[in-house]
Design a protein around this motif. Structure first.
Motif, PDB file in Angstrom:
ATOM      1  N   THR A   5      84.683  60.374 -23.204  1.00 38.57           N
ATOM      2  CA  THR A   5      83.830  61.471 -22.711  1.00 38.57           C
ATOM      3  C   THR A   5      84.689  62.705 -22.432  1.00 38.57           C
ATOM      4  OG1 THR A   5      82.551  59.744 -21.588  1.00 38.57           O
ATOM      5  CG2 THR A   5      81.984  62.020 -21.082  1.00 38.57           C
TER       6      THR A   5
ATOM      7  N   GLU B  49      89.980  49.179 -21.609  1.00 42.27           N
ATOM      8  CA  GLU B  49      89.466  49.148 -20.233  1.00 42.27           C
ATOM      9  C   GLU B  49      88.119  48.424 -20.223  1.00 42.27           C
ATOM     10  OE1 GLU B  49      87.979  52.840 -18.511  1.00 42.27           O
ATOM     11  OE2 GLU B  49      89.040  52.367 -16.664  1.00 42.27           O
TER      12      GLU B  49
ATOM     13  N   GLU C  38      74.316  59.452 -14.052  1.00 43.00           N
ATOM     14  CA  GLU C  38      72.887  59.104 -14.091  1.00 43.00           C
ATOM     15  C   GLU C  38      72.605  57.671 -13.643  1.00 43.00           C
ATOM     16  OE1 GLU C  38      74.824  60.248 -16.500  1.00 43.00           O
ATOM     17  OE2 GLU C  38      74.222  59.580 -18.500  1.00 43.00           O
TER      18      GLU C  38
ATOM     19  N   LEU D 137      90.788  60.152 -16.075  1.00 46.50           N
ATOM     20  CA  LEU D 137      90.145  59.298 -17.080  1.00 46.50           C
ATOM     21  C   LEU D 137      90.398  57.810 -16.828  1.00 46.50           C
ATOM     22  CD1 LEU D 137      91.036  61.664 -20.077  1.00 46.50           C
ATOM     23  CD2 LEU D 137      88.996  61.701 -18.639  1.00 46.50           C
TER      24      LEU D 137
ATOM     25  N   THR E 224      85.708  63.351 -14.050  1.00 49.63           N
ATOM     26  CA  THR E 224      86.212  61.984 -13.894  1.00 49.63           C
ATOM     27  C   THR E 224      85.282  61.071 -14.661  1.00 49.63           C
ATOM     28  OG1 THR E 224      87.146  62.444 -11.725  1.00 49.63           O
ATOM     29  CG2 THR E 224      86.760  60.152 -12.248  1.00 49.63           C
ATOM     30  N   GLY E 225      85.864  60.272 -15.543  1.00 49.70           N
ATOM     31  CA  GLY E 225      85.040  59.367 -16.333  1.00 49.70           C
ATOM     32  C   GLY E 225      85.854  58.773 -17.458  1.00 49.70           C
ATOM     33  N   GLU E 226      85.165  58.373 -18.497  1.00 50.28           N
ATOM     34  CA  GLU E 226      85.839  57.691 -19.600  1.00 50.28           C
ATOM     35  C   GLU E 226      86.646  58.658 -20.450  1.00 50.28           C
ATOM     36  OE1 GLU E 226      83.499  55.294 -22.187  1.00 50.28           O
ATOM     37  OE2 GLU E 226      82.521  54.282 -20.518  1.00 50.28           O
TER      38      GLU E 226
ATOM     39  N   CYS F 142      88.941  52.736 -11.245  1.00 56.21           N
ATOM     40  CA  CYS F 142      89.798  53.309 -12.291  1.00 56.21           C
ATOM     41  C   CYS F 142      91.230  52.822 -12.153  1.00 56.21           C
ATOM     42  CB  CYS F 142      89.742  54.826 -12.255  1.00 56.21           C
ATOM     43  SG  CYS F 142      90.190  55.517 -10.663  1.00 56.21           S
TER      44      CYS F 142
ATOM     45  N   PHE G  38      97.342  62.997  -7.615  1.00 57.19           N
ATOM     46  CA  PHE G  38      96.580  61.871  -8.160  1.00 57.19           C
ATOM     47  C   PHE G  38      96.202  62.199  -9.602  1.00 57.19           C
ATOM     48  CE2 PHE G  38      92.956  59.370  -9.255  1.00 57.19           C
ATOM     49  CZ  PHE G  38      93.115  58.167  -8.580  1.00 57.19           C
TER      50      PHE G  38
ATOM     51  N   GLY H 132      74.286  62.646 -19.187  1.00 54.20           N
ATOM     52  CA  GLY H 132      75.531  63.344 -19.519  1.00 54.20           C
ATOM     53  C   GLY H 132      75.430  64.212 -20.748  1.00 54.20           C
TER      54      GLY H 132
ATOM     55  N   THR I  78      80.967  63.704 -12.452  1.00 55.54           N
ATOM     56  CA  THR I  78      81.519  62.513 -11.791  1.00 55.54           C
ATOM     57  C   THR I  78      80.909  61.217 -12.328  1.00 55.54           C
ATOM     58  OG1 THR I  78      79.915  62.969 -10.055  1.00 55.54           O
ATOM     59  CG2 THR I  78      82.177  63.651  -9.640  1.00 55.54           C
ATOM     60  N   PRO I  79      81.632  60.100 -12.172  1.00 54.12           N
ATOM     61  CA  PRO I  79      81.170  58.805 -12.675  1.00 54.12           C
ATOM     62  C   PRO I  79      80.375  58.039 -11.617  1.00 54.12           C
ATOM     63  CG  PRO I  79      83.411  58.569 -11.937  1.00 54.12           C
ATOM     64  CD  PRO I  79      83.003  59.988 -11.607  1.00 54.12           C
ATOM     65  N   TRP I  80      79.948  56.839 -11.982  1.00 54.95           N
ATOM     66  CA  TRP I  80      79.061  56.061 -11.104  1.00 54.95           C
ATOM     67  C   TRP I  80      79.796  55.084 -10.207  1.00 54.95           C
ATOM     68  CZ3 TRP I  80      80.476  51.372 -12.704  1.00 54.95           C
ATOM     69  CH2 TRP I  80      80.807  51.194 -14.051  1.00 54.95           C
TER      70      TRP I  80
ATOM     71  N   LYS J 182      77.347  67.533 -11.195  1.00 52.65           N
ATOM     72  CA  LYS J 182      76.471  66.712 -12.053  1.00 52.65           C
ATOM     73  C   LYS J 182      76.904  65.252 -11.851  1.00 52.65           C
ATOM     74  CE  LYS J 182      75.790  64.643 -15.427  1.00 52.65           C
ATOM     75  NZ  LYS J 182      75.405  63.192 -15.349  1.00 52.65           N
TER      76      LYS J 182
HETATM   77  P1  NAD Z   1      81.339  58.399 -18.321  1.00 49.42           P
HETATM   78  O1  NAD Z   1      82.435  59.102 -19.041  1.00 49.42           O
HETATM   79  O2  NAD Z   1      80.351  57.645 -19.113  1.00 49.42           O
HETATM   80  O3  NAD Z   1      80.482  59.420 -17.444  1.00 49.42           O
HETATM   81  C1  NAD Z   1      81.051  60.223 -16.444  1.00 49.42           C
HETATM   82  C2  NAD Z   1      80.190  61.440 -16.227  1.00 49.42           C
HETATM   83  O4  NAD Z   1      80.194  62.245 -17.411  1.00 49.42           O
HETATM   84  C3  NAD Z   1      78.720  61.139 -15.936  1.00 49.42           C
HETATM   85  O5  NAD Z   1      78.247  62.037 -14.961  1.00 49.42           O
HETATM   86  C4  NAD Z   1      78.060  61.402 -17.268  1.00 49.42           C
HETATM   87  O6  NAD Z   1      76.700  61.747 -17.150  1.00 49.42           O
HETATM   88  C5  NAD Z   1      78.865  62.571 -17.764  1.00 49.42           C
HETATM   89  N1  NAD Z   1      78.831  62.796 -19.221  1.00 49.42           N
HETATM   90  C6  NAD Z   1      78.694  61.875 -20.210  1.00 49.42           C
HETATM   91  N2  NAD Z   1      78.717  62.481 -21.415  1.00 49.42           N
HETATM   92  C7  NAD Z   1      78.898  63.807 -21.189  1.00 49.42           C
HETATM   93  C8  NAD Z   1      79.015  64.952 -22.032  1.00 49.42           C
HETATM   94  N3  NAD Z   1      78.962  64.866 -23.363  1.00 49.42           N
HETATM   95  N4  NAD Z   1      79.196  66.162 -21.447  1.00 49.42           N
HETATM   96  C9  NAD Z   1      79.279  66.276 -20.103  1.00 49.42           C
HETATM   97  N5  NAD Z   1      79.144  65.240 -19.257  1.00 49.42           N
HETATM   98  C10 NAD Z   1      78.980  64.010 -19.792  1.00 49.42           C
HETATM   99  O7  NAD Z   1      82.072  57.474 -17.248  1.00 49.42           O
HETATM  100  P2  NAD Z   1      81.411  56.389 -16.308  1.00 49.42           P
HETATM  101  O8  NAD Z   1      81.028  55.224 -17.171  1.00 49.42           O
HETATM  102  O9  NAD Z   1      80.408  57.051 -15.438  1.00 49.42           O
HETATM  103  O10 NAD Z   1      82.651  55.988 -15.365  1.00 49.42           O
HETATM  104  C11 NAD Z   1      83.585  55.007 -15.668  1.00 49.42           C
HETATM  105  C12 NAD Z   1      84.873  55.633 -16.188  1.00 49.42           C
HETATM  106  O11 NAD Z   1      85.400  56.552 -15.251  1.00 49.42           O
HETATM  107  C13 NAD Z   1      85.968  54.608 -16.419  1.00 49.42           C
HETATM  108  O12 NAD Z   1      86.607  54.877 -17.624  1.00 49.42           O
HETATM  109  C14 NAD Z   1      86.923  54.860 -15.246  1.00 49.42           C
HETATM  110  O13 NAD Z   1      88.253  54.464 -15.450  1.00 49.42           O
HETATM  111  C15 NAD Z   1      86.799  56.329 -15.086  1.00 49.42           C
HETATM  112  N6  NAD Z   1      87.262  56.733 -13.743  1.00 49.42           N
HETATM  113  C16 NAD Z   1      88.449  57.415 -13.641  1.00 49.42           C
HETATM  114  C17 NAD Z   1      88.922  57.793 -12.389  1.00 49.42           C
HETATM  115  C18 NAD Z   1      90.219  58.538 -12.243  1.00 49.42           C
HETATM  116  O14 NAD Z   1      90.428  59.134 -11.197  1.00 49.42           O
HETATM  117  N7  NAD Z   1      91.083  58.548 -13.248  1.00 49.42           N
HETATM  118  C19 NAD Z   1      88.163  57.505 -11.252  1.00 49.42           C
HETATM  119  C20 NAD Z   1      86.953  56.810 -11.402  1.00 49.42           C
HETATM  120  C21 NAD Z   1      86.504  56.446 -12.666  1.00 49.42           C
END
Ligand code: NAD
Length: 507
Positions: A249, A400, A195, A268, A244-246, A301, A466, A225, A166-168, A192
């Motif tokens: 990633t 973004e 951080e 994403l 959920t994240g970038e 997001c 969603f 991560g 999950t993201p922050w 996880k």
């Molecule tokens: P991020 O991708 O940097 O990190 C997200 C998670 O992935 C963190 O827990 C991180 O530690 C982990 N991670 C990083 N590298 C990894 C790897 N190689 N293997 C496994 N895990 C790894 O994202 P962020 O900066 O924490 O969050 C912001 C992003 O999340 C934005 O792009 C946002 O749009 C997206 N987001 C999307 C939604 C959705 O529902 N679509 C919701 C919230 C946030």
């Protein structure tokens, strides 16, 4: 409320943090196997809040083993869904009972304003457990009677061990958005958290324990991560990865999970348009636009970060927008009156600030904000920002930024609006404002986005699918769609009579 009273309320909310944040494995809080920790910072000051167990492959392995044992031998997957739902209701009640505490830690760790966490994100987190627990009780199978010879039916079965990454931004709510359906379906998991905002996840472990969930059903491993997250994705005993994240990633995770053939759900990034036609209720469209891009400090997001305005009302809307942006209340996250707090981390601040140089170099006007707001010398405060003269080929239109930055672009007609809305690689959300009902439906259908809101801000209905199109994701979670991901559909064929069986070797 006066400044003095607000100041007192803010100080009173500051939570006491005792000791480092630990992993939660097999029902117990534990330090990292290596003994090492990393620091999480208060975004309002960039001073360390506390240490956090720095997970690596050894910690992940212990957590996955605990989750695997709870799945293979424990009672959780074997309990009737109703019994799991009851346990998850207890989790929800405990979250409600501790909402002030959870919200205070989340605000401190993320910089998101109190009003948005305490009154929206934390209650939603509790609701996720009630909603998905109850929904899992209602899962039904299908029946395929075949000409009197077979009776075939389907069962929903839990899959196994899920990695939930999950993201922050709004970490607590997003964690529960995954944990609740995952557990309701009878799986076990390793969470996880991000951080940069790991602290509120500890409450999730506490409420799971206090609600009496069997040990090993919910496990938590903190860490970076690329180390802890990557080890979890690569672990052969993990079947599911919900991330959920970038977008970048997400790609990396899919590559790393391919060797052990994981099932992925990818939520994403986004660069969602707000399309305002001249016949719209402009006051409401403005309210929704401001909330959509500046709430959660712009770290949302589904933020409507591209405002597309029909030419005849462009000047009027932009003037009104700039007047309101100037009055957005920037302040300490724990202050109940704050509307915009600091960004999560100095690195992220620099990234958002960097886009201002990119914008200027491309000829875009920074009409409001664009830097640290006056009077906020410490922390990661970034003023609410409006970029004017943005065109589809500009990087600030395409990428973004994930901060309080709104790009504004005029459009000529409906076809132009749809073309601009779709002119990015993302497709998460879209918002359409018009009083022409036929156009509303046409434009909604024309926009490449997983979710479209018409004359509405981002109001979430937990039953809806969603997720995003294009680079915004793969798959859908929410409602029964979560169970498409978190369950196996098993088909059971029952012969009703003596159907023919070829008799090899019988002469
Ligand atoms: P991020 O991708 O940097 O990190 C997200 C998670 O992935 C963190 O827990 C991180 O530690 C982990 N991670 C990083 N590298 C990894 C790897 N190689 N293997 C496994 N895990 C790894 O994202 P962020 O900066 O924490 O969050 C912001 C992003 O999340 C934005 O792009 C946002 O749009 C997206 N987001 C999307 C939604 C959705 O529902 N679509 C919701 C919230 C946030």
């Amino acid at each position: 409320m006066s400044e003095v009273t607000r100041g007192a309320a803010t100080a009173q909310r500051r939570p006491p943090i005792s000791g480092p944040a630990l992993h939660f494995v097999g029902g117990a809080f534990v330090a990292a196997a290596s003994g090492s920790t990393f620091e999480t910072l208060d975004p309002a000051t960039n001073t360390p809040i506390t240490g956090v167990a720095d997970g690596a492959a050894a910690d992940v392995d212990l957590a996955v083993r605990a989750a695997r044992a709870a799945f293979a031998e424990g009672p959780w997957p074997r309990w009737p869904a109703a019994r799991r739902a009851e346990a998850l209701r207890r989790v929800a009640d405990l979250i409600d009972a501790r909402a002030d505490e959870i919200a205070a830690v989340e605000c401190l760790d993320t910089g998101i304003p109190w009003s948005q966490i305490r009154h929206a994100q934390v209650p939603r987190a509790a609701e996720n457990f009630r909603f998905f627990g109850d929904l899992a009780r209602g899962l039904t199978g299908e029946l395929f009677p075949t000409d009197g010879a077979f009776h075939t039916y389907t069962l929903h079965r839990p899959v196994g061990v899920a990695a939930l990454i999950t993201p922050w931004n709004t970490p607590f709510m997003l964690e529960t958005w995954k944990v609740a359906p995952c557990l309701a379906a009878g799986n076990t998991c390793v969470l996880k958290p991000a951080e940069w905002a790991p602290l509120s996840a500890g409450f999730l472990a506490e409420v799971m324990r206090d609600a009496g969930l069997p040990p090993g059903v919910f496990n938590l491993v903190h860490g970076i991560g690329e180390r802890a997250g990557a080890a979890l994705v690569a672990h052969p005993d993990v079947q599911l990865v919900s991330f959920t994240g970038e977008t970048a990633t997400g790609r990396e995770i899919m590559r790393n999970g391919a060797a052990t053939l994981k099932r992925f759900s990818m939520e994403l990034g986004g660069k969602s348009p707000v399309v305002v036609f001249a016949d719209a209720d402009l006051d409401r469209a403005l309210d929704a636009t401001l909330f959509g891009v500046y709430s959660l400090n712009g770290e949302r997001c589904t933020a409507g970060s591209r405002l597309l305005v029909e030419a005849p009302v462009y000047d009027r809307l932009v003037d009104a927008l700039l007047a309101r942006v100037a009055r957005i209340r920037i302040g300490a996250p724990l202050d109940p009156a704050t509307e915009l707090g600091p960004l999560i981390h100095p690195d992220h601040w620099r990234r958002v600030r960097g886009y201002m140089d990119v914008a200027r170099a491309e000829g875009v006007a920074v009409a409001a904000g664009g830097d640290r707001p006056p009077g906020f010398d410490r922390g990661n405060y970034f003023a609410p920002t409006v970029l004017l003269g943005v065109e589809a080929h500009h990087r600030v239109f395409q990428e973004e930024i994930f901060g309080p930055v709104l790009c504004v672009t005029p459009f000529a007609d409906e076809a132009d609006a749809v073309r601009l809305a779709n002119a990015v690689r993302y497709g998460l959300a879209a918002y359409v404002w018009t009083s022409d009902v036929t156009r509303a439906h046409r434009v909604a259908a024309g926009i490449e986005a997983g979710m479209v809101w018409v004359n509405s801000q981002n109001v979430r209905d937990l039953r809806i699918p969603f997720g995003g199109m294009k680079d915004s994701g793969i798959g859908r979670e929410g409602g029964v769609y979560s169970f498409e991901f978190y369950t196996e559909r098993q088909a059971v064929h029952v012969a009703l009579g003596r159907h023919p069986i070829p008799r090899l070797g019988a002469g």
